[in-house]
Scaffold this motif. Structure first.
Motif, PDB file in Angstrom:
ATOM      1  N   ASP A   1       0.850  -1.181   0.000  1.00  0.00           N
ATOM      2  CA  ASP A   1       0.000   0.000   0.000  1.00  0.00           C
ATOM      3  C   ASP A   1       0.898   1.247   0.000  1.00  0.00           C
ATOM      4  O   ASP A   1       1.698   1.434   0.925  1.00  0.00           O
ATOM      5  CB  ASP A   1      -0.892  -0.016   1.239  1.00  0.00           C
ATOM      6  CG  ASP A   1      -1.866   1.152   1.280  1.00  0.00           C
ATOM      7  OD1 ASP A   1      -1.402   2.309   1.333  1.00  0.00           O
ATOM      8  OD2 ASP A   1      -3.081   0.895   1.282  1.00  0.00           O
ATOM      9  N   PRO A   2       0.783   2.126  -1.012  1.00  0.00           N
ATOM     10  CA  PRO A   2       1.689   3.280  -1.109  1.00  0.00           C
ATOM     11  C   PRO A   2       1.667   4.174   0.129  1.00  0.00           C
ATOM     12  O   PRO A   2       2.720   4.673   0.559  1.00  0.00           O
ATOM     13  CB  PRO A   2       1.178   4.027  -2.342  1.00  0.00           C
ATOM     14  CG  PRO A   2       0.495   2.979  -3.164  1.00  0.00           C
ATOM     15  CD  PRO A   2      -0.116   2.040  -2.179  1.00  0.00           C
ATOM     16  N   GLU A   3       0.506   4.404   0.716  1.00  0.00           N
ATOM     17  CA  GLU A   3       0.430   5.263   1.901  1.00  0.00           C
ATOM     18  C   GLU A   3       1.146   4.622   3.086  1.00  0.00           C
ATOM     19  O   GLU A   3       1.874   5.295   3.832  1.00  0.00           O
ATOM     20  CB  GLU A   3      -1.034   5.537   2.253  1.00  0.00           C
ATOM     21  CG  GLU A   3      -1.749   6.424   1.240  1.00  0.00           C
ATOM     22  CD  GLU A   3      -3.150   6.796   1.706  1.00  0.00           C
ATOM     23  OE1 GLU A   3      -3.481   6.531   2.891  1.00  0.00           O
ATOM     24  OE2 GLU A   3      -3.910   7.344   0.883  1.00  0.00           O
ATOM     25  N   ILE A   4       0.929   3.330   3.288  1.00  0.00           N
ATOM     26  CA  ILE A   4       1.592   2.621   4.385  1.00  0.00           C
ATOM     27  C   ILE A   4       3.100   2.597   4.158  1.00  0.00           C
ATOM     28  O   ILE A   4       3.888   2.824   5.085  1.00  0.00           O
ATOM     29  CB  ILE A   4       1.030   1.188   4.532  1.00  0.00           C
ATOM     30  CG1 ILE A   4      -0.428   1.252   5.004  1.00  0.00           C
ATOM     31  CG2 ILE A   4       1.866   0.349   5.492  1.00  0.00           C
ATOM     32  CD1 ILE A   4      -1.114  -0.095   5.093  1.00  0.00           C
ATOM     33  N   GLN A   5       3.515   2.354   2.910  1.00  0.00           N
ATOM     34  CA  GLN A   5       4.950   2.347   2.584  1.00  0.00           C
ATOM     35  C   GLN A   5       5.597   3.693   2.902  1.00  0.00           C
ATOM     36  O   GLN A   5       6.676   3.742   3.515  1.00  0.00           O
ATOM     37  CB  GLN A   5       5.142   2.005   1.105  1.00  0.00           C
ATOM     38  CG  GLN A   5       4.874   0.555   0.742  1.00  0.00           C
ATOM     39  CD  GLN A   5       5.031   0.307  -0.747  1.00  0.00           C
ATOM     40  OE1 GLN A   5       4.799   1.198  -1.569  1.00  0.00           O
ATOM     41  NE2 GLN A   5       5.440  -0.904  -1.102  1.00  0.00           N
ATOM     42  N   ALA A   6       4.929   4.747   2.489  1.00  0.00           N
ATOM     43  CA  ALA A   6       5.492   6.090   2.697  1.00  0.00           C
ATOM     44  C   ALA A   6       5.576   6.415   4.182  1.00  0.00           C
ATOM     45  O   ALA A   6       6.579   6.987   4.657  1.00  0.00           O
ATOM     46  CB  ALA A   6       4.634   7.126   1.969  1.00  0.00           C
ATOM     47  N   GLU A   7       4.557   6.055   4.920  1.00  0.00           N
ATOM     48  CA  GLU A   7       4.552   6.350   6.353  1.00  0.00           C
ATOM     49  C   GLU A   7       5.653   5.554   7.068  1.00  0.00           C
ATOM     50  O   GLU A   7       6.326   6.082   7.948  1.00  0.00           O
ATOM     51  CB  GLU A   7       3.181   6.008   6.943  1.00  0.00           C
ATOM     52  CG  GLU A   7       3.037   6.453   8.380  1.00  0.00           C
ATOM     53  CD  GLU A   7       1.633   6.235   8.910  1.00  0.00           C
ATOM     54  OE1 GLU A   7       1.465   6.232  10.147  1.00  0.00           O
ATOM     55  OE2 GLU A   7       0.705   6.046   8.088  1.00  0.00           O
TER      56      GLU A   7
ATOM     57  N   GLU B   1       9.085   7.082   8.982  1.00  0.00           N
ATOM     58  CA  GLU B   1       9.317   6.848  10.404  1.00  0.00           C
ATOM     59  C   GLU B   1      10.625   6.118  10.674  1.00  0.00           C
ATOM     60  O   GLU B   1      11.329   6.412  11.645  1.00  0.00           O
ATOM     61  CB  GLU B   1       8.148   6.051  10.993  1.00  0.00           C
ATOM     62  CG  GLU B   1       8.254   5.831  12.498  1.00  0.00           C
ATOM     63  CD  GLU B   1       6.983   5.236  13.090  1.00  0.00           C
ATOM     64  OE1 GLU B   1       7.032   4.778  14.259  1.00  0.00           O
ATOM     65  OE2 GLU B   1       5.946   5.235  12.391  1.00  0.00           O
ATOM     66  N   TYR B   2      10.983   5.152   9.794  1.00  0.00           N
ATOM     67  CA  TYR B   2      12.137   4.301  10.098  1.00  0.00           C
ATOM     68  C   TYR B   2      13.344   4.528   9.184  1.00  0.00           C
ATOM     69  O   TYR B   2      14.429   4.032   9.469  1.00  0.00           O
ATOM     70  CB  TYR B   2      11.719   2.828  10.043  1.00  0.00           C
ATOM     71  CG  TYR B   2      10.816   2.449  11.196  1.00  0.00           C
ATOM     72  CD1 TYR B   2      11.347   2.107  12.429  1.00  0.00           C
ATOM     73  CD2 TYR B   2       9.426   2.472  11.048  1.00  0.00           C
ATOM     74  CE1 TYR B   2      10.520   1.773  13.500  1.00  0.00           C
ATOM     75  CE2 TYR B   2       8.592   2.141  12.100  1.00  0.00           C
ATOM     76  CZ  TYR B   2       9.146   1.788  13.327  1.00  0.00           C
ATOM     77  OH  TYR B   2       8.331   1.477  14.378  1.00  0.00           O
ATOM     78  N   GLY B   3      13.141   5.228   8.091  1.00  0.00           N
ATOM     79  CA  GLY B   3      14.270   5.584   7.250  1.00  0.00           C
ATOM     80  C   GLY B   3      14.721   4.527   6.278  1.00  0.00           C
ATOM     81  O   GLY B   3      15.790   4.651   5.667  1.00  0.00           O
ATOM     82  N   TYR B   4      13.932   3.474   6.088  1.00  0.00           N
ATOM     83  CA  TYR B   4      14.244   2.453   5.082  1.00  0.00           C
ATOM     84  C   TYR B   4      12.925   1.874   4.556  1.00  0.00           C
ATOM     85  O   TYR B   4      11.885   2.021   5.189  1.00  0.00           O
ATOM     86  CB  TYR B   4      15.164   1.365   5.646  1.00  0.00           C
ATOM     87  CG  TYR B   4      14.607   0.568   6.796  1.00  0.00           C
ATOM     88  CD1 TYR B   4      13.928  -0.632   6.585  1.00  0.00           C
ATOM     89  CD2 TYR B   4      14.763   0.996   8.120  1.00  0.00           C
ATOM     90  CE1 TYR B   4      13.429  -1.380   7.647  1.00  0.00           C
ATOM     91  CE2 TYR B   4      14.266   0.254   9.185  1.00  0.00           C
ATOM     92  CZ  TYR B   4      13.595  -0.930   8.938  1.00  0.00           C
ATOM     93  OH  TYR B   4      13.097  -1.663   9.989  1.00  0.00           O
ATOM     94  N   PRO B   5      12.954   1.203   3.402  1.00  0.00           N
ATOM     95  CA  PRO B   5      11.698   0.764   2.773  1.00  0.00           C
ATOM     96  C   PRO B   5      11.021  -0.371   3.543  1.00  0.00           C
ATOM     97  O   PRO B   5      11.685  -1.251   4.091  1.00  0.00           O
ATOM     98  CB  PRO B   5      12.144   0.284   1.388  1.00  0.00           C
ATOM     99  CG  PRO B   5      13.505   0.835   1.180  1.00  0.00           C
ATOM    100  CD  PRO B   5      14.119   0.969   2.536  1.00  0.00           C
ATOM    101  N   LEU B   6       9.716  -0.346   3.557  1.00  0.00           N
ATOM    102  CA  LEU B   6       8.931  -1.458   4.083  1.00  0.00           C
ATOM    103  C   LEU B   6       9.035  -2.617   3.096  1.00  0.00           C
ATOM    104  O   LEU B   6       8.805  -2.455   1.901  1.00  0.00           O
ATOM    105  CB  LEU B   6       7.465  -1.045   4.255  1.00  0.00           C
ATOM    106  CG  LEU B   6       6.487  -2.122   4.707  1.00  0.00           C
ATOM    107  CD1 LEU B   6       6.864  -2.669   6.078  1.00  0.00           C
ATOM    108  CD2 LEU B   6       5.057  -1.578   4.718  1.00  0.00           C
ATOM    109  N   GLY B   7       9.390  -3.775   3.585  1.00  0.00           N
ATOM    110  CA  GLY B   7       9.525  -4.954   2.736  1.00  0.00           C
ATOM    111  C   GLY B   7       9.661  -6.189   3.595  1.00  0.00           C
ATOM    112  O   GLY B   7       9.457  -6.147   4.815  1.00  0.00           O
TER     113      GLY B   7
END
Length: 570
Positions: A198-204, A208-214
């Motif tokens: 989800d683009p919004e969740i990824q961006a948030e 917050e953490y400084g690296y990509p959600l994956g």
């Protein structure tokens, strides 16, 4: 295929299913093939009939005999008990009572038969995790000699052992095969693919953490993701970033003996399980004799990496899982992610796949594709390249020496039938626990793969060989396994710290091994405990146990799921 995947209430509730043979001929075989197999086999119809004709003829000396088989209550075994056992009985005239009980009870019954010599069951379907026990005690018929001796006349010429993917797990250091896999599943990472993309969740998350959600590569990233999702409102429900279980129950032991310490980085490098120290923290010498579990004897069960693994388990259970999880066992926690409010699960068995793909579930799209995916489990801070990456279970047909020869022969026929090429594709569609390469490559699974969240891609990848079962280091699985859930239960409940629990566990493991050493019941391959030394001596030696790290959090790392799939498929 939908017919093969139907689940009946009666089947789900079955505890014991008895096949009552009315006759023993090809009429029953034809009816079975028409109703349950059809084209769901790697064999042609002519080949299927020929294989079943062989079973009918081989079973003639045993017609009218009743054999007792036991297995744990898994979806695959439910299909065996409700469909395959009655079909086998009708075809062969051998009455099969296939009993389904918990895994802990299966091990308890097997242990009773090993200790007393009384024939409780004619065949056990139990994990190849017991290979170290079977090899050392020599109270289990090794199938290599069996198939060349007393079992020769009842060994299917179409068995094709080379087609099985898990026989190495059931093979002892002597090169003998002790058990025949009939179902197999891996321990992987599970996550909500739709939320992670989800683009919004990824961006948030990245803000917050400084690296990509994956997909998390390590526990540091898993922890961040768990914290990020826990307490969020998604699709009108409160989400949790982690799922686990914590009840003081035998299944709590498997949660850790199934490679959790190794995934944290507590064992030695090398496959399948690390030598000299495995994922139970047990050290063996060059002769595979167990020499210690505590660090004072060179073991790693209470080492810094092992303690770190328990601390993380307790922390995540309390902070990121649903409150009810602490009171659940393995079976109760398994269905929870399918309810739709769990973001990820670090310790997830592919045996649950069949229960995660039903139409109408919150985690399944309207077109039948899953909203979730499976991926390799992340590893702990102590983990190094070359260590074990995950666990794989191989539930296997096991014949004990205390079973009379004729009963073992009849049971061996049934064990081969439920793993035969005739039935395996259909059985695998129902339970999704692959045992044969030919089944994994069957066109029907190519067609179904998009609905199984990465399962087919994983099993078609050579990486699957990096997921292995409990190896040779464990000298008496039934006696030692029960120590784990009792001590981990103390840590889970807060009765003891992680260090206190692991100190008690390694002491108790060594007490059992000391008794085995004194009794001499395992011969030259039984325990030969090292003399205690200062822990610092072993921590200064190469390999495990590994010294405590100053930073047990480490740098978080994630990878895109599509990149993982490319690695598996290419």
């Amino acid at each position: 295929m939908n017919r093969l995947l139907r689940t009946s209430t009666a089947l789900a509730m079955a505890l014991t299913v008895t096949g009552s043979p009315a006759f023993a001929d090809m009429d029953a075989a034809i009816a079975f093939l028409d109703e349950h197999i059809g084209e769901m086999s790697v064999l042609t119809r002519e080949e299927q009939e020929a294989e079943l004709q062989w079973f009918i003829e081989a079973a003639e000396p045993f017609q009218g005999m009743t054999i007792n088989v036991v297995s744990e209550t898994l979806t695959t075994h439910e299909w065996e008990a409700s469909v395959l056992a009655p079909a086998f009985s009708a075809m062969t005239g051998i009455n099969v009572t296939h009993t389904l009980i918990s895994e802990g009870d299966v091990v308890e019954r097997l242990q009773t038969q090993l200790q007393t010599g009384e024939n409780v069951f004619d065949m056990y379907i139990n994990d190849a995790d017991l290979i170290g026990t079977h090899w050392r005690y020599q109270q289990t018929r090794n199938l290599t000699d069996w198939m060349a001796g007393d079992g020769a006349s009842v060994t299917n010429p179409g068995l094709d052992l080379d087609d099985f993917i898990g026989t190495s797990m059931a093979t002892g250091p002597d090169g003998k095969l002790y058990q025949l896999p009939v179902q197999q599943f891996a321990n992987l990472y599970w996550f909500r693919y739709d939320w992670f993309n989800d683009p919004e969740i990824q961006a948030e998350f990245e803000a917050e953490y400084g690296y990509p959600l994956g997909v998390p590569v390590n526990w540091s990233a898993y922890e961040d993701i768990a914290a990020f999702f826990t307490g969020r409102e998604i699709d009108g429900q409160t989400v949790y970033g982690h799922m686990d279980y914590g009840r003081r129950d035998p299944s709590l032991g498997w949660r850790f003996t199934d490679a959790w310490l190794s995934m944290a980085g507590a064992s030695d490098l090398g496959l399948p399980n690390g030598v000299p120290i495995d994922e139970w923290g047990i050290r063996v010498n060059d002769n595979f004799q167990p020499v210690g579990s505590c660090m004072a004897r060179g073991g790693a069960t209470n080492s810094p990496a092992a303690v770190y693994s328990i601390e993380k388990y307790v922390e995540w259970l309390n902070e990121y899982a649903p409150p009810a999880a602490a009171g659940m066992n393995f079976s109760e926690s398994g269905p929870v992610p399918a309810q739709g409010n769990i973001a990820q699960q670090i310790f997830w068995y592919t045996a649950f796949t069949a229960d995660m793909v039903a139409d109408g579930l919150p985690v399944v799209n309207e077109d039948g594709t899953p909203k979730w995916r499976m991926a390799p489990s992340p590893h702990g801070t102590y983990w190094q390249e070359g260590m074990k990456v995950g666990y794989q279970d191989a539930g296997s047909a096991t014949l004990l020496e205390s079973t009379p020869v004729d009963r073992a022969q009849a049971a061996w026929l049934y064990g081969q039938f439920i793993a035969s090429k005739t039935v395996d594709v259909a059985k695998s569609h129902y339970g999704l626990t692959f045992i044969r390469e030919s089944t994994i490559q069957h066109d029907s699974f190519t067609e179904r793969a998009p609905r199984l969240g990465g399962l087919v891609e994983f099993y078609r990848s050579p990486e699957r060989d990096l997921w292995t079962d409990t190896g040779f280091n464990v000298p008496d699985y039934p006696r030692l396994a029960q120590l784990w859930w009792q001590n981990i239960g103390d840590a889970s409940s807060g009765a003891r710290t992680a260090q206190e629990a692991m100190n008690a566990l390694c002491d108790q493991q060594e007490a059992v091994m000391a008794r085995l050493e004194r009794a001499g019941v395992q011969g030259e391959f039984g325990p030969a405990l090292n003399d205690p030394q200062e822990e610092s001596y072993w921590l200064e030696q190469p390999g495990a146990p590994w010294p405590k790290l100053d930073d047990e959090k480490g740098e978080p790392l994630t990878v895109a799921y599509d990149e993982l799939i490319r690695r598996w498929t290419e």
